[in-house]
Design a protein around this motif. Structure first.
Motif, PDB file in Angstrom:
ATOM      1  N   ARG A 117      34.149  -3.501 -43.857  1.00  0.00           N
ATOM      2  CA  ARG A 117      34.858  -4.434 -42.969  1.00  0.00           C
ATOM      3  C   ARG A 117      36.315  -4.592 -43.393  1.00  0.00           C
ATOM      4  O   ARG A 117      37.220  -4.552 -42.563  1.00  0.00           O
ATOM      5  CB  ARG A 117      34.133  -5.777 -42.998  1.00  0.00           C
ATOM      6  CG  ARG A 117      34.628  -6.791 -41.981  1.00  0.00           C
ATOM      7  CD  ARG A 117      33.673  -7.954 -41.881  1.00  0.00           C
ATOM      8  NE  ARG A 117      33.631  -8.773 -43.095  1.00  0.00           N
ATOM      9  CZ  ARG A 117      32.557  -8.907 -43.863  1.00  0.00           C
ATOM     10  NH1 ARG A 117      31.451  -8.255 -43.583  1.00  0.00           N
ATOM     11  NH2 ARG A 117      32.593  -9.693 -44.926  1.00  0.00           N
ATOM     12  N   SER A 124      35.924 -10.853 -40.095  1.00  0.00           N
ATOM     13  CA  SER A 124      34.577 -11.218 -39.650  1.00  0.00           C
ATOM     14  C   SER A 124      33.695  -9.983 -39.556  1.00  0.00           C
ATOM     15  O   SER A 124      34.178  -8.869 -39.293  1.00  0.00           O
ATOM     16  CB  SER A 124      34.649 -11.894 -38.285  1.00  0.00           C
ATOM     17  OG  SER A 124      33.362 -12.043 -37.720  1.00  0.00           O
ATOM     18  N   LYS A 126      31.592  -9.597 -37.238  1.00  0.00           N
ATOM     19  CA  LYS A 126      31.404  -9.315 -35.815  1.00  0.00           C
ATOM     20  C   LYS A 126      32.607  -8.562 -35.245  1.00  0.00           C
ATOM     21  O   LYS A 126      33.744  -8.797 -35.629  1.00  0.00           O
ATOM     22  CB  LYS A 126      31.191 -10.617 -35.057  1.00  0.00           C
ATOM     23  CG  LYS A 126      29.912 -11.340 -35.446  1.00  0.00           C
ATOM     24  CD  LYS A 126      29.739 -12.638 -34.673  1.00  0.00           C
ATOM     25  CE  LYS A 126      28.459 -13.353 -35.087  1.00  0.00           C
ATOM     26  NZ  LYS A 126      28.283 -14.630 -34.352  1.00  0.00           N
ATOM     27  N   THR A 128      34.451  -7.504 -31.562  1.00  0.00           N
ATOM     28  CA  THR A 128      34.474  -7.897 -30.154  1.00  0.00           C
ATOM     29  C   THR A 128      35.335  -6.942 -29.333  1.00  0.00           C
ATOM     30  O   THR A 128      36.325  -6.399 -29.811  1.00  0.00           O
ATOM     31  CB  THR A 128      35.010  -9.330 -29.981  1.00  0.00           C
ATOM     32  OG1 THR A 128      36.352  -9.387 -30.488  1.00  0.00           O
ATOM     33  CG2 THR A 128      34.151 -10.324 -30.744  1.00  0.00           C
ATOM     34  N   VAL A 133      30.113  -8.557 -27.896  1.00  0.00           N
ATOM     35  CA  VAL A 133      30.162  -8.931 -29.312  1.00  0.00           C
ATOM     36  C   VAL A 133      29.077  -8.150 -30.047  1.00  0.00           C
ATOM     37  O   VAL A 133      27.899  -8.219 -29.676  1.00  0.00           O
ATOM     38  CB  VAL A 133      29.955 -10.446 -29.518  1.00  0.00           C
ATOM     39  CG1 VAL A 133      30.001 -10.784 -31.016  1.00  0.00           C
ATOM     40  CG2 VAL A 133      30.999 -11.238 -28.753  1.00  0.00           C
ATOM     41  N   LEU A 134      29.479  -7.433 -31.079  1.00  0.00           N
ATOM     42  CA  LEU A 134      28.548  -6.614 -31.854  1.00  0.00           C
ATOM     43  C   LEU A 134      28.572  -7.081 -33.305  1.00  0.00           C
ATOM     44  O   LEU A 134      29.635  -7.186 -33.918  1.00  0.00           O
ATOM     45  CB  LEU A 134      28.953  -5.138 -31.735  1.00  0.00           C
ATOM     46  CG  LEU A 134      28.046  -4.087 -32.363  1.00  0.00           C
ATOM     47  CD1 LEU A 134      28.111  -2.781 -31.548  1.00  0.00           C
ATOM     48  CD2 LEU A 134      28.445  -3.789 -33.801  1.00  0.00           C
ATOM     49  N   ASP A 135      27.402  -7.383 -33.830  1.00  0.00           N
ATOM     50  CA  ASP A 135      27.266  -7.842 -35.215  1.00  0.00           C
ATOM     51  C   ASP A 135      26.495  -6.777 -36.000  1.00  0.00           C
ATOM     52  O   ASP A 135      25.265  -6.715 -35.923  1.00  0.00           O
ATOM     53  CB  ASP A 135      26.517  -9.177 -35.264  1.00  0.00           C
ATOM     54  CG  ASP A 135      26.461  -9.768 -36.661  1.00  0.00           C
ATOM     55  OD1 ASP A 135      26.709  -9.021 -37.633  1.00  0.00           O
ATOM     56  OD2 ASP A 135      26.158 -10.963 -36.789  1.00  0.00           O
ATOM     57  N   LEU A 141      23.675  -7.346 -30.470  1.00  0.00           N
ATOM     58  CA  LEU A 141      24.678  -7.023 -29.462  1.00  0.00           C
ATOM     59  C   LEU A 141      24.512  -7.971 -28.286  1.00  0.00           C
ATOM     60  O   LEU A 141      23.401  -8.191 -27.798  1.00  0.00           O
ATOM     61  CB  LEU A 141      24.495  -5.575 -28.996  1.00  0.00           C
ATOM     62  CG  LEU A 141      25.394  -5.091 -27.863  1.00  0.00           C
ATOM     63  CD1 LEU A 141      26.842  -5.013 -28.319  1.00  0.00           C
ATOM     64  CD2 LEU A 141      24.932  -3.725 -27.366  1.00  0.00           C
ATOM     65  N   THR A 142      25.628  -8.563 -27.863  1.00  0.00           N
ATOM     66  CA  THR A 142      25.589  -9.420 -26.686  1.00  0.00           C
ATOM     67  C   THR A 142      26.716  -9.033 -25.731  1.00  0.00           C
ATOM     68  O   THR A 142      27.763  -8.538 -26.149  1.00  0.00           O
ATOM     69  CB  THR A 142      25.734 -10.914 -27.043  1.00  0.00           C
ATOM     70  OG1 THR A 142      27.004 -11.127 -27.677  1.00  0.00           O
ATOM     71  CG2 THR A 142      24.617 -11.368 -27.961  1.00  0.00           C
ATOM     72  N   LYS A 159      29.422   0.858 -31.997  1.00  0.00           N
ATOM     73  CA  LYS A 159      30.132   0.224 -33.109  1.00  0.00           C
ATOM     74  C   LYS A 159      31.336   1.069 -33.532  1.00  0.00           C
ATOM     75  O   LYS A 159      32.440   0.550 -33.723  1.00  0.00           O
ATOM     76  CB  LYS A 159      29.197   0.017 -34.296  1.00  0.00           C
ATOM     77  CG  LYS A 159      29.883  -0.626 -35.504  1.00  0.00           C
ATOM     78  CD  LYS A 159      28.894  -0.933 -36.599  1.00  0.00           C
ATOM     79  CE  LYS A 159      28.479   0.305 -37.341  1.00  0.00           C
ATOM     80  NZ  LYS A 159      29.609   0.910 -38.100  1.00  0.00           N
TER      81      LYS A 159
END
Length: 217
Positions: A117, A124, A126, A128, A133-135, A141-142, A159
């Protein structure tokens, strides 16, 4: 996520290889410093875990050569050497983090995620893009706040593209992010996963640049 595991201890190497593969990494495992350097300068890795006590070339010699040739891949040292001076030497030689054996696998995953990261300039976990939004750490994933399910490899492609928004990603680069040396790659695998992403998130999300690759729309 492509990881190079440089570890000469057979039992530990097998455990790490299996554990990182289960965590969603494409893992290449090497057992000496010469082979590690050959892999590092012929492949693209998101992160390297490096044992200091490698045969042929030590981990510190490998690390020194990586940094002298301005290779910026993140490196996490794994070692039984636990003195403060050893840690300082590893970090000052160019390592991004230092983990002493024995260690908890969950801590290893967290440290790998953190240095990846940081290498990509994110505070973060996450990522975006528009309303997506991808974590990566939670593998969630949303879109518009609603959960979306993707296969593990389609998730990894998305990703990679979200981490490189604004850049055209070639098919070979996307393959490198998902597959280790031992994996067999179907000739149309990337196209299949891109199709899955478009079907779930919208046909305009990823554009095809003919003859070059793909880019977020």
């Amino acid at each position: 996520m492509r990881l190079l595991l440089a570890e000469d201890n057979e039992a530990l190497g097998k455990g790490l290889y299996a554990g990182r593969s289960e965590a969603g990494y494409a893992v290449d495992w090497v057992k000496d410093g010469d082979t590690a350097l050959s892999a590092i300068f012929s492949e693209e890795y998101d992160v390297i875990t490096l044992d200091i006590g490698l045969p042929k070339k030590s981990g510190l010699e490998v690390l020194a050569e990586i940094r002298s040739r301005e290779k910026e891949v993140p490196v996490l040292i794994l070692t039984a050497r636990d003195t403060v001076s050893d840690k300082i030497l590893g970090l000052e030689s160019g390592a991004d983090d230092y983990l002493v054996k024995p260690f908890d696998l969950n801590e290893l995953v967290a440290r790998l995620s953190a240095i990846i990261r940081r290498s990509k300039g994110r505070a973060s976990a996450k990522i975006t893009y528009q309303d997506i939004v991808l974590d990566p750490s939670a593998h969630l994933l949303t879109q518009g706040g609603k959960p979306v399910e993707l296969s593990p490899r389609a998730f990894e492609i998305l990703k990679t593209m979200m981490e490189n928004k604004g850049r055209v990603m070639s098919r070979s680069r996307l393959e490198e992010s998902m597959y280790s040396w031992k994996d067999e790659i179907d000739s149309n695998a990337i196209e299949v996963y891109i199709y899955q992403i478009r079907k779930k998130l919208g046909s305009d999300l990823i554009k095809t640049i003919r003859g070059v690759g793909y880019i977020l729309g």
